[in-house]
Design a protein around this motif. Structure first.
Motif, PDB file in Angstrom:
ATOM      1  N   ASP A 226       0.840  -1.195   0.000  1.00  0.00           N
ATOM      2  CA  ASP A 226       0.000   0.000   0.000  1.00  0.00           C
ATOM      3  C   ASP A 226       0.880   1.251   0.000  1.00  0.00           C
ATOM      4  N   THR A 227       0.430   2.275  -0.712  1.00  0.00           N
ATOM      5  CA  THR A 227       1.155   3.539  -0.754  1.00  0.00           C
ATOM      6  C   THR A 227       0.555   4.505   0.260  1.00  0.00           C
ATOM      7  N   LEU A 228       1.404   4.958   1.173  1.00  0.00           N
ATOM      8  CA  LEU A 228       0.988   5.939   2.168  1.00  0.00           C
ATOM      9  C   LEU A 228       1.459   7.317   1.725  1.00  0.00           C
ATOM     10  N   VAL A 229       0.564   8.289   1.784  1.00  0.00           N
ATOM     11  CA  VAL A 229       0.898   9.662   1.423  1.00  0.00           C
ATOM     12  C   VAL A 229       0.645  10.560   2.633  1.00  0.00           C
ATOM     13  N   LEU A 230       1.669  11.290   3.052  1.00  0.00           N
ATOM     14  CA  LEU A 230       1.543  12.278   4.116  1.00  0.00           C
ATOM     15  C   LEU A 230       1.944  13.636   3.566  1.00  0.00           C
ATOM     16  N   ASP A 231       1.242  14.697   3.969  1.00  0.00           N
ATOM     17  CA  ASP A 231       1.604  16.022   3.481  1.00  0.00           C
ATOM     18  C   ASP A 231       2.714  16.657   4.311  1.00  0.00           C
ATOM     19  N   ARG A 232       3.076  16.007   5.416  1.00  0.00           N
ATOM     20  CA  ARG A 232       4.188  16.473   6.247  1.00  0.00           C
ATOM     21  C   ARG A 232       4.592  15.319   7.160  1.00  0.00           C
ATOM     22  N   PRO A 233       5.790  15.369   7.742  1.00  0.00           N
ATOM     23  CA  PRO A 233       6.208  14.285   8.643  1.00  0.00           C
ATOM     24  C   PRO A 233       5.249  14.123   9.815  1.00  0.00           C
ATOM     25  N   ALA A 234       5.055  12.888  10.219  1.00  0.00           N
ATOM     26  CA  ALA A 234       4.159  12.589  11.339  1.00  0.00           C
ATOM     27  C   ALA A 234       4.720  13.167  12.631  1.00  0.00           C
ATOM     28  N   GLN A 235       3.823  13.666  13.466  1.00  0.00           N
ATOM     29  CA  GLN A 235       4.193  14.223  14.764  1.00  0.00           C
ATOM     30  C   GLN A 235       3.502  13.527  15.922  1.00  0.00           C
ATOM     31  N   ARG A 236       2.462  12.729  15.606  1.00  0.00           N
ATOM     32  CA  ARG A 236       1.680  12.058  16.645  1.00  0.00           C
ATOM     33  C   ARG A 236       1.459  10.606  16.197  1.00  0.00           C
ATOM     34  N   ILE A 237       2.342   9.726  16.665  1.00  0.00           N
ATOM     35  CA  ILE A 237       2.372   8.349  16.177  1.00  0.00           C
ATOM     36  C   ILE A 237       1.863   7.381  17.246  1.00  0.00           C
ATOM     37  N   VAL A 238       1.022   6.453  16.824  1.00  0.00           N
ATOM     38  CA  VAL A 238       0.665   5.303  17.664  1.00  0.00           C
ATOM     39  C   VAL A 238       1.289   4.078  17.001  1.00  0.00           C
ATOM     40  N   SER A 239       2.229   3.457  17.706  1.00  0.00           N
ATOM     41  CA  SER A 239       2.939   2.296  17.181  1.00  0.00           C
ATOM     42  C   SER A 239       2.260   1.026  17.667  1.00  0.00           C
ATOM     43  N   LEU A 240       1.721   0.254  16.738  1.00  0.00           N
ATOM     44  CA  LEU A 240       0.936  -0.924  17.074  1.00  0.00           C
ATOM     45  C   LEU A 240       1.719  -2.222  16.908  1.00  0.00           C
ATOM     46  N   VAL A 241       3.044  -2.115  16.880  1.00  0.00           N
ATOM     47  CA  VAL A 241       3.887  -3.296  16.761  1.00  0.00           C
ATOM     48  C   VAL A 241       5.201  -3.016  17.497  1.00  0.00           C
ATOM     49  N   PRO A 242       5.670  -3.956  18.335  1.00  0.00           N
ATOM     50  CA  PRO A 242       6.851  -3.690  19.170  1.00  0.00           C
ATOM     51  C   PRO A 242       8.099  -3.290  18.397  1.00  0.00           C
TER      52      PRO A 242
ATOM     53  N   LEU B   7       2.883   8.444  20.855  1.00  0.00           N
ATOM     54  CA  LEU B   7       1.864   8.727  21.863  1.00  0.00           C
ATOM     55  C   LEU B   7       1.533   7.492  22.692  1.00  0.00           C
ATOM     56  N   ALA B   8       1.554   6.324  22.046  1.00  0.00           N
ATOM     57  CA  ALA B   8       1.179   5.075  22.714  1.00  0.00           C
ATOM     58  C   ALA B   8       1.688   3.910  21.887  1.00  0.00           C
ATOM     59  N   THR B   9       1.728   2.743  22.522  1.00  0.00           N
ATOM     60  CA  THR B   9       2.172   1.548  21.822  1.00  0.00           C
ATOM     61  C   THR B   9       1.362   0.349  22.335  1.00  0.00           C
ATOM     62  N   VAL B  10       1.895  -0.853  22.141  1.00  0.00           N
ATOM     63  CA  VAL B  10       1.154  -2.067  22.486  1.00  0.00           C
ATOM     64  C   VAL B  10       1.979  -2.947  23.423  1.00  0.00           C
ATOM     65  N   ALA B  11       1.376  -4.048  23.854  1.00  0.00           N
ATOM     66  CA  ALA B  11       2.061  -4.998  24.739  1.00  0.00           C
ATOM     67  C   ALA B  11       3.342  -5.505  24.085  1.00  0.00           C
ATOM     68  N   TYR B  12       4.322  -5.809  24.914  1.00  0.00           N
ATOM     69  CA  TYR B  12       5.620  -6.357  24.521  1.00  0.00           C
ATOM     70  C   TYR B  12       6.551  -5.341  23.863  1.00  0.00           C
ATOM     71  N   ALA B  13       6.124  -4.086  23.749  1.00  0.00           N
ATOM     72  CA  ALA B  13       7.028  -3.033  23.284  1.00  0.00           C
ATOM     73  C   ALA B  13       7.791  -2.533  24.505  1.00  0.00           C
ATOM     74  N   ASP B  14       8.864  -3.221  24.840  1.00  0.00           N
ATOM     75  CA  ASP B  14       9.534  -2.981  26.120  1.00  0.00           C
ATOM     76  C   ASP B  14      10.961  -2.468  25.992  1.00  0.00           C
ATOM     77  N   TYR B  15      11.381  -2.112  24.779  1.00  0.00           N
ATOM     78  CA  TYR B  15      12.738  -1.608  24.615  1.00  0.00           C
ATOM     79  C   TYR B  15      12.741  -0.442  23.644  1.00  0.00           C
ATOM     80  N   PRO B  16      13.528   0.606  23.959  1.00  0.00           N
ATOM     81  CA  PRO B  16      14.367   0.787  25.149  1.00  0.00           C
ATOM     82  C   PRO B  16      13.516   1.009  26.402  1.00  0.00           C
ATOM     83  N   PRO B  17      14.160   1.169  27.574  1.00  0.00           N
ATOM     84  CA  PRO B  17      13.390   1.333  28.814  1.00  0.00           C
ATOM     85  C   PRO B  17      12.354   2.446  28.739  1.00  0.00           C
TER      86      PRO B  17
END
Length: 285
Positions: A29-45, A61-71
């Protein structure tokens, strides 16, 4: 004239102000952003760790279980796991980018978030080249290109160094055990198999079609590997003394945290595995 000149200089040296960011993710899939992201939710460790690697952790802003590194990642709010997401919590954060995985029980929820207009970039690097590419892509997505390119270059140099040091040594037949019950291994299209090759080994199940196939005990015994690598302290192989790996005292243990994630930290795990395999060669000589 000064404001006009200043504006022109800004446009020349910050091209994202006038040009969209367009990137193809790991499902095509092609993702198009008009500017760099500033508010990210990471759904994979692994994505969380990669963002910290390129000095973009402050954008998460937030993430998911097992995203434990770095501290520092351990302090982030959690909005779900591989199987399910708290979509209300995600929406309340008003993210301008979601980074997702290619599979899992939360795919329908991610599709609904995409339908609501949230940009989604799907990430699932499988090889060394994929990891390097993903680092550079995350740099583009976040406006941290300089840092990302520096980390990607270092990762590539580290891999090249280990390959030169160990890759041409006497080949060892290796079985890599991801899980013990049932027996799960990895085929040749994975970065762990590349690590085995980089260390001068041959993945005995490299030719299987699935990336992480289940294999039988009989199949392992039939392959009779010279080295067995486990991702934990597994002494059960000692009951099969006819295996070369047992006779060679070549039951090696690795740390999943530095071997199973597609991040630069795998260089640490790879370095230890290469050294351990070299010790096996010395015992076999």
């Amino acid at each position: 004239m000064k404001p006009l000149v200043t504006g022109l200089v800004t446009l020349v040296f910050t091209p994202w102000l006038w040009a969209d960011i367009q990137l193809v993710d790991d499902v095509g899939d092609t993702l198009v952003l008009d500017r760099p992201a500033q508010r990210i939710v990471s759904l994979v460790p692994h994505a969380t760790e990669l963002l910290y690697n390129i000095d973009a952790g402050d954008l998460i802003l937030a993430t998911v279980a097992y995203a434990d590194y770095p501290p520092a990642a351990q302090e982030l709010p959690r909005v779900g796991d591989y199987n399910a997401l708290n979509t209300e919590a995600i929406v309340s954060l008003e993210p301008d980018l979601l980074i997702a995985f290619t599979s899992g029980g939360n795919r329908d929820q991610i599709s609904r978030l995409r339908a609501l207009g949230y940009p989604v970039f799907t990430s699932d690097p499988q090889t060394f080249a994929d990891i390097e590419r993903t680092l550079r892509q995350f740099g583009q997505l976040t406006g941290r290109e300089e840092s990302a390119n520096r980390v990607a270059d270092r990762f590539s140099a580290d891999i090249e160094h280990l390959t030169r040091k160990y890759g041409e040594k006497a080949a060892l037949q290796v079985f890599y055990q991801v899980w013990h019950d049932p027996l799960i291994t990895l085929n040749g299209a994975t970065f762990i198999s590349q690590i085995i090759e980089m260390c001068g080994g041959v993945n005995v199940f490299a030719d299987l079609p699935m990336p992480s196939p289940q294999v039988s005990l009989e199949a392992v015994i039939d392959k009779n590997p010279e080295v067995i690598v486990t991702s934990g302290d597994d002494t059960s192989w000692q009951q099969w003394p006819q295996l070369q790996a047992v006779a060679n005292q070549a039951l090696l243990e690795t740390d999943p945290d530095t071997m199973h994630r597609p991040v630069p930290a795998l260089v640490s795990g790879a370095t230890k595995l290469c050294a351990a395999m070299d010790q096996v060669r010395e015992r076999m000589d």
